[in-house]
Design an enzyme around this catalytic site. Structure first.
Site, mmCIF file in Angstrom:
data_model
loop_
_atom_site.group_PDB
_atom_site.id
_atom_site.type_symbol
_atom_site.label_atom_id
_atom_site.label_comp_id
_atom_site.label_asym_id
_atom_site.label_seq_id
_atom_site.Cartn_x
_atom_site.Cartn_y
_atom_site.Cartn_z
ATOM 1 N N ILE A 250 0.899 -1.163 0.000
ATOM 2 C CA ILE A 250 0.000 0.000 0.000
ATOM 3 C C ILE A 250 0.933 1.207 0.000
ATOM 4 O O ILE A 250 1.511 1.548 1.026
ATOM 5 C CB ILE A 250 -0.929 0.023 1.220
ATOM 6 C CG1 ILE A 250 -1.789 -1.237 1.253
ATOM 7 C CG2 ILE A 250 -1.816 1.266 1.196
ATOM 8 C CD1 ILE A 250 -2.675 -1.349 2.483
ATOM 9 N N PRO A 251 1.120 1.848 -1.155
ATOM 10 C CA PRO A 251 2.266 2.740 -1.342
ATOM 11 C C PRO A 251 2.090 4.136 -0.750
ATOM 12 O O PRO A 251 1.987 5.132 -1.469
ATOM 13 C CB PRO A 251 2.417 2.787 -2.865
ATOM 14 C CG PRO A 251 1.019 2.604 -3.376
ATOM 15 C CD PRO A 251 0.352 1.661 -2.413
ATOM 16 N N CYS A 252 2.100 4.199 0.579
ATOM 17 C CA CYS A 252 1.980 5.507 1.229
ATOM 18 C C CYS A 252 3.176 6.401 0.918
ATOM 19 O O CYS A 252 3.078 7.629 1.034
ATOM 20 C CB CYS A 252 1.803 5.339 2.735
ATOM 21 S SG CYS A 252 3.028 4.276 3.511
ATOM 22 N N HIS A 253 4.295 5.802 0.492
ATOM 23 C CA HIS A 253 5.467 6.605 0.135
ATOM 24 C C HIS A 253 5.203 7.461 -1.098
ATOM 25 O O HIS A 253 5.933 8.413 -1.352
ATOM 26 C CB HIS A 253 6.675 5.698 -0.115
ATOM 27 C CG HIS A 253 6.454 4.656 -1.157
ATOM 28 N ND1 HIS A 253 5.870 3.433 -0.879
ATOM 29 C CD2 HIS A 253 6.716 4.638 -2.494
ATOM 30 C CE1 HIS A 253 5.795 2.711 -1.983
ATOM 31 N NE2 HIS A 253 6.300 3.429 -2.985
#
Length: 286
Positions: A250-253
């Site tokens: 889950i690419p919160c970056h």
């Protein structure tokens, strides 16, 4: 070369690349660019061998990667690789799309199940190598529910962080059961990586929006707020992004500030900057 030797070589190469990325990232903090010869010498390799190994692992040359790690990376991505989530969804880049070169499928916990703090859940866990240092992976029988990156925070703090999210769950160390999902998640094998999203309804909406951002691209916290139907809730979105338990998948970056600032990252800003640079480099090389 037999399978055992190949695995040993992968572990060795991973450790070499981790040291190289640490050197590059530390230099980038001060605006310094390391020459190929200097990097190779620090890795105790010839320049030709180091360049070949690095390029195979990262996807671009050490020099090119350092350019992506420059302090202006976030602003460059915002200018050239900004993703509107409405367009991403229309193009099928969310639940049905391809992410990290593998297929991703997820289901979320009901609000009632979340409110029980993980009671009745058995969560298996294990430590694995990742492109960005040691990764603690946790999963239910439905899929991966947590990935913590310990390079900056340390193993003990990472374990305490993830366990505290589901305080009433039962935890069992079982890396073998998780390995197929983990290998798919980090691109080490083909297959499907399954996710089990455990969070409050608002958080899950935010995490689902993050899943629509393609690798090598970014969006903003305000864009996410608009995409989930709460345009004024930018601060709440930022909090939900920070509470994402499944880093990388889950690419919160990929969520940054509208100003071009990186914003925060739960597992440390050096890790966020390295992930964004790694993804951008590989996207341009493909």
């Amino acid at each position: 070369m037999n399978a055992e030797t190949a695995v040993a070589d992968q572990g060795y190469h991973f450790n070499v690349m981790r040291r190289a990325l640490d050197e590059i990232d530390a230099a980038a903090e001060t605006g310094e660019t390391l020459s190929l010869d200097a990097l190779a010498a620090r890795m105790q390799m010839s320049p030709a061998h180091f360049q070949r190994l690095f390029s195979q692992w990262v996807g671009v040359s050490p020099k090119r990667y350092q350019q992506y790690l420059s302090l202006g990376l976030a602003k460059t991505l915002l200018r050239d690789r900004f993703t509107t989530l409405e367009a991403a969804d229309a193009a099928g880049l969310s639940s049905s799309g391809r992410l990290h070169d593998m297929f991703l499928r997820w289901e979320s916990m009901t609000p009632g199940e979340y409110a029980r703090g993980g009671a009745g859940l058995e969560i298996r866990w294990g430590w694995f190598d990742s492109p960005f240092g040691p990764a603690l992976v946790m999963a239910t029988d439905k899929g991966i529910c947590g990935i913590g990156l310990a390079a900056d925070t340390g193993a003990e703090a990472t374990m305490a962080d993830l366990r505290a999210r589901w305080p009433k769950a039962t935890f069992r160390e079982d890396p073998g059961a998780l390995r197929p999902w983990v290998q798919a998640a980090f691109g080490e094998a083909t297959g499907e990586a399954r996710l089990h999203l455990i969070g409050a309804p608002f958080q899950i909406k935010v995490w689902e929006a993050l899943l629509a951002i393609p690798s090598g691209h970014v969006t903003t916290y305000s864009e996410i707020a608009g995409a989930i139907g709460h345009p004024a809730a930018v601060r709440a979105v930022g909090t939900a992004v920070g509470r994402n338990p499944v880093s990388w998948l889950i690419p919160c970056h990929r969520a940054i500030r509208k100003s071009g600032g990186l914003g925060g990252y739960h597992w440390g800003l050096p890790v966020k900057r390295a992930i964004l640079a790694w993804e951008a480099a590989r996207a341009d090389a493909s």
